[in-house]
Design a protein around this motif. Structure first.
Motif, PDB file in Angstrom:
ATOM      1  N   UNK A  52       0.821  -1.206   0.000  1.00  0.00           N
ATOM      2  CA  UNK A  52       0.000   0.000   0.000  1.00  0.00           C
ATOM      3  C   UNK A  52       0.859   1.261   0.000  1.00  0.00           C
ATOM      4  N   UNK A  53       1.995   1.232   0.697  1.00  0.00           N
ATOM      5  CA  UNK A  53       2.909   2.378   0.700  1.00  0.00           C
ATOM      6  C   UNK A  53       3.446   2.619  -0.706  1.00  0.00           C
ATOM      7  N   UNK A  58       3.499   5.862  -5.667  1.00  0.00           N
ATOM      8  CA  UNK A  58       3.347   5.951  -7.120  1.00  0.00           C
ATOM      9  C   UNK A  58       2.204   6.881  -7.511  1.00  0.00           C
ATOM     10  N   UNK A  59       1.172   6.943  -6.683  1.00  0.00           N
ATOM     11  CA  UNK A  59       0.040   7.823  -6.976  1.00  0.00           C
ATOM     12  C   UNK A  59       0.308   9.251  -6.529  1.00  0.00           C
ATOM     13  N   UNK A  60       1.390   9.445  -5.790  1.00  0.00           N
ATOM     14  CA  UNK A  60       1.739  10.787  -5.342  1.00  0.00           C
ATOM     15  C   UNK A  60       0.967  11.261  -4.126  1.00  0.00           C
ATOM     16  N   UNK A  61       0.334  10.355  -3.390  1.00  0.00           N
ATOM     17  CA  UNK A  61      -0.424  10.750  -2.203  1.00  0.00           C
ATOM     18  C   UNK A  61       0.358  10.526  -0.918  1.00  0.00           C
ATOM     19  N   UNK A  62       1.554   9.950  -1.026  1.00  0.00           N
ATOM     20  CA  UNK A  62       2.403   9.753   0.148  1.00  0.00           C
ATOM     21  C   UNK A  62       3.851   9.940  -0.265  1.00  0.00           C
ATOM     22  N   UNK A  63       4.614  10.495   0.647  1.00  0.00           N
ATOM     23  CA  UNK A  63       6.043  10.634   0.388  1.00  0.00           C
ATOM     24  C   UNK A  63       6.703   9.286   0.596  1.00  0.00           C
ATOM     25  N   UNK A  64       7.830   9.057  -0.067  1.00  0.00           N
ATOM     26  CA  UNK A  64       8.533   7.795   0.158  1.00  0.00           C
ATOM     27  C   UNK A  64       8.846   7.628   1.639  1.00  0.00           C
ATOM     28  N   UNK A  76      17.483   9.179  -3.839  1.00  0.00           N
ATOM     29  CA  UNK A  76      17.540   8.339  -5.030  1.00  0.00           C
ATOM     30  C   UNK A  76      16.212   7.620  -5.246  1.00  0.00           C
ATOM     31  N   UNK A  77      15.566   7.165  -4.169  1.00  0.00           N
ATOM     32  CA  UNK A  77      14.273   6.481  -4.302  1.00  0.00           C
ATOM     33  C   UNK A  77      13.220   7.416  -4.854  1.00  0.00           C
ATOM     34  N   UNK A  78      13.165   8.663  -4.342  1.00  0.00           N
ATOM     35  CA  UNK A  78      12.126   9.572  -4.803  1.00  0.00           C
ATOM     36  C   UNK A  78      12.329   9.924  -6.271  1.00  0.00           C
ATOM     37  N   UNK A 125      -0.039   8.563 -14.837  1.00  0.00           N
ATOM     38  CA  UNK A 125      -0.921   7.478 -15.264  1.00  0.00           C
ATOM     39  C   UNK A 125      -0.741   7.108 -16.732  1.00  0.00           C
ATOM     40  N   UNK A 126       0.177   7.771 -17.418  1.00  0.00           N
ATOM     41  CA  UNK A 126       0.385   7.511 -18.849  1.00  0.00           C
ATOM     42  C   UNK A 126       1.052   6.157 -19.075  1.00  0.00           C
ATOM     43  N   UNK A 127       0.646   5.508 -20.145  1.00  0.00           N
ATOM     44  CA  UNK A 127       1.312   4.282 -20.591  1.00  0.00           C
ATOM     45  C   UNK A 127       2.581   4.686 -21.333  1.00  0.00           C
ATOM     46  N   UNK A 128       3.500   3.753 -21.572  1.00  0.00           N
ATOM     47  CA  UNK A 128       4.695   4.100 -22.346  1.00  0.00           C
ATOM     48  C   UNK A 128       4.370   4.696 -23.719  1.00  0.00           C
ATOM     49  N   UNK A 129       3.354   4.189 -24.393  1.00  0.00           N
ATOM     50  CA  UNK A 129       2.975   4.735 -25.702  1.00  0.00           C
ATOM     51  C   UNK A 129       2.480   6.173 -25.564  1.00  0.00           C
ATOM     52  N   UNK A 130       1.694   6.449 -24.525  1.00  0.00           N
ATOM     53  CA  UNK A 130       1.205   7.808 -24.306  1.00  0.00           C
ATOM     54  C   UNK A 130       2.357   8.747 -23.949  1.00  0.00           C
TER      55      UNK A 130
END
Length: 148
Positions: A52-53, A58-64, A76-78, A125-130
């Motif tokens: 969940x962390x 990844x969604x940007x709602x929590x800091x690493x 480096x993680x962020x 949320x973009x895919x690699x193609x997007x």
């Protein structure tokens, strides 16, 4: 005490991720085969909390979060959260700003442009193609730079 801390953290992450109770229970079942965090052992709670962390980061709602001691890897993680293509989009966006073609360099401004360009609400949320489409569109935009 550790049990209470893990359960509290899991419920905090549930709130940050804005998970409905049904989605939360489905996530728990998928990860551990149990639908309640109180029924889990310590290893299962840790697995759920880490998963969940990661989602929240990844969604940007929590800091690493700090896992282990601070040893300089936090920065480096962020930075590693964004893919190379996402960093390329940001680099091109900032170059357009330096060249006077973009006024607002905020995440919201970039996300608004991404929405208009590839119909996705946010760059993350973009895919690699997007992302490739965004990169090519930004390059094209930059090539139209007026001569000074």
């Amino acid at each position: 005490m550790a049990t209470t801390n893990h359960i509290a953290a899991i419920h905090t992450l549930k709130s940050q991720l804005q998970l409905s109770d049904g989605d939360y229970r489905a996530l728990l079942l998928n990860l551990t085969g149990k639908s309640s965090s109180t029924d889990m052992n310590q290893a299962e709670r840790t697995k759920v909390r880490d998963h969940m962390q990661s989602l929240a980061e990844r969604m940007g709602v929590a800091r690493p979060g700090r896992r282990g001691s601070w040893n300089g890897q936090q920065f480096a993680r962020s930075k590693a959260i964004a893919s190379p293509r996402e960093r390329k989009v940001w680099a091109l966006w900032l170059q357009l700003h330096r060249d006077g073609m973009v006024d607002n360099t905020s995440r919201a401004a970039l996300d608004a442009w991404v929405t208009r360009t590839v119909h996705v609400s946010s760059l993350r949320f973009c895919t690699p193609a997007q992302l490739n489409t965004c990169i090519e569109a930004l390059k094209e935009w930059h090539s139209r730079k007026p001569e000074r």
